[in-house]
Write a protein that holds these residues in place. Sequence first.
Motif, mmCIF file in Angstrom:
data_model
loop_
_atom_site.group_PDB
_atom_site.id
_atom_site.type_symbol
_atom_site.label_atom_id
_atom_site.label_comp_id
_atom_site.label_asym_id
_atom_site.label_seq_id
_atom_site.Cartn_x
_atom_site.Cartn_y
_atom_site.Cartn_z
ATOM 1 N N ALA A 29 74.484 47.582 75.275
ATOM 2 C CA ALA A 29 75.139 48.786 74.770
ATOM 3 C C ALA A 29 75.658 49.675 75.892
ATOM 4 C CB ALA A 29 74.160 49.573 73.905
ATOM 5 N N LYS A 66 83.224 53.757 70.443
ATOM 6 C CA LYS A 66 81.819 53.350 70.534
ATOM 7 C C LYS A 66 81.421 53.025 71.972
ATOM 8 C CE LYS A 66 80.638 53.205 66.068
ATOM 9 N NZ LYS A 66 79.464 53.911 65.497
ATOM 10 N N LEU A 67 82.371 52.539 72.770
ATOM 11 C CA LEU A 67 82.059 52.098 74.125
ATOM 12 C C LEU A 67 82.119 53.217 75.155
ATOM 13 C CD1 LEU A 67 83.926 48.663 74.269
ATOM 14 C CD2 LEU A 67 81.481 49.065 74.020
ATOM 15 N N THR A 113 76.488 48.024 67.455
ATOM 16 C CA THR A 113 76.294 48.766 66.213
ATOM 17 C C THR A 113 77.301 48.304 65.166
ATOM 18 O OG1 THR A 113 77.796 50.534 66.930
ATOM 19 C CG2 THR A 113 75.452 50.795 67.432
ATOM 20 N N THR A 155 79.752 46.479 70.622
ATOM 21 C CA THR A 155 79.141 47.803 70.710
ATOM 22 C C THR A 155 77.662 47.803 70.379
ATOM 23 O OG1 THR A 155 79.594 48.399 68.389
ATOM 24 C CG2 THR A 155 81.345 48.793 69.993
ATOM 25 N N ILE A 211 86.482 50.675 68.377
ATOM 26 C CA ILE A 211 85.632 50.035 69.372
ATOM 27 C C ILE A 211 85.589 50.869 70.649
ATOM 28 C CG2 ILE A 211 85.418 48.015 70.881
ATOM 29 C CD1 ILE A 211 86.517 46.327 68.574
ATOM 30 N N ALA A 235 83.541 44.184 66.515
ATOM 31 C CA ALA A 235 83.077 45.524 66.865
ATOM 32 C C ALA A 235 81.567 45.543 67.043
ATOM 33 C CB ALA A 235 83.502 46.524 65.791
ATOM 34 N N ARG A 236 80.841 44.867 66.165
ATOM 35 C CA ARG A 236 79.377 44.836 66.267
ATOM 36 C C ARG A 236 78.924 44.123 67.533
ATOM 37 N NH1 ARG A 236 76.482 40.700 64.838
ATOM 38 N NH2 ARG A 236 78.145 39.882 63.507
#
Length: 454
Positions: free
Chosen positions: A37, A133-134, A442, A440, A130, A436-437
């Motif tokens: 992460a 989230k990053l 999540t 990230t 994405i 995306a999961r």
Amino acid sequence: MTDMNRQSRRRFLKNMATAGAMLPFAGSLLGANAFAAGLGYKNVLFIYHPNGNDPKYWSPTFTGRINTSEELSFGLGALKQYHNNMIVFKNIAIDVAVDGYGDGGGHRNSMMGCLTGDFNSDSPSIDHLIAEKLGNQGVLNLGVRTGNNAFSDGAMAISRPRGSGIVRVVPNNNPYDVATKLSARLAPEPGSPLQDKIYAANLADMGSLPKAQLNESRQGKIKQHENALKYLKDKREGGSLRVPFNFDVKETLALNEGIGSRPDRQELIEQFPALAKAHIDNAVAAFANKLYRVATLQLSIGDENSGRVNYSFEECWNMMLLARDRQAGTYLPNRYYSEHSSVAAMHSASNGCSFQGQVRWHFSLLGYALEKLKSAGILDETLVVTVTDQGNSDHELSHGGIVVAGGVGGGLPMGQVIDCGAVLGSGTHKLYGDIARLLTGTTLTEGPWKSGII
């Protein structure tokens, strides 16, 4: 004595952490999820190409593991050296609306929805979600002859930032301008001789690890640790040391200046592949130098030739001739006709040799991106995702074809063909949610994104 040993150990670990040398051990100290992460520096490059793929000449004839070095199909032929680094999704629905349907009779709505999942929505596209989230770097938005004059509202841009008041941003069409802006953001960070010694010692230790005896997932994680340590070392020394930017190629066609009957028409057409590759060079350099973690390259309908890209440049023309020789398609116009007819230049009949040559060229560009990522040493931590607006050759949204290549730290089993069953409402909605999961750590909770393809 025990207390003294404990204090010495704490002091040693503190000094190591201060110098950045703990990074190779972050996976075990922090846990795999924490490393993925925060410190794994996973990247993703979306490459959009127009018009979809004709399943007859694109889809592999099998599913499961790829155990051949031969071409999987005519359209995927340029990728045969990367079979172990990619997943082919055949018969995947291009979901461009929440119910999985959308406009199957043209390109406008499907282009608007191919990354947002819903062409009527103000939601941000998957690349921006994405990126959020990053971190706070945003999306490096690149394009080759893209623009907003094909439709008055600029709907032809596929990438969309968050916010109902934000219009879709026209991608940067000038690789030289991109390189200039990216290089200006690099600056050296002061360090110490001790740091240099620690970096060198740890990189040497990692180089001696028996990677060949580890499984693919563990090899990928070790590679991530090594690349992260190299990044810290390079950044301390300053400058674009790992991967240079491409300052050699400029966009010479103004956004609203069509090629038309200009005397340098063919010269401008021939620039198309150089522009696309220069953008990929700069995206790879941006990843390697940790300036961006998400980039989107759009090969769009553009501004030239009545709103259509002309594919009669030499690289693609040779692939069209190859399609004719292999009988991949049923007809090929002469080159003069391809150069001067917008219909033939774009996709003509979607079962024609000219279309098959264009598709093969699009995926040769994916091969170029993988080559550059491999040379930069970041192939295993970068995912490259092909994106298109159409499914099969009749503007339908089913029976699409997408390739995901590269890696996410060994966490994704590459080297396979997956048949998605042409089920509308569960195609790209799920695939992009999965991506995306994986990137990230999540699950996305907003928009149409789900999971379940990989």
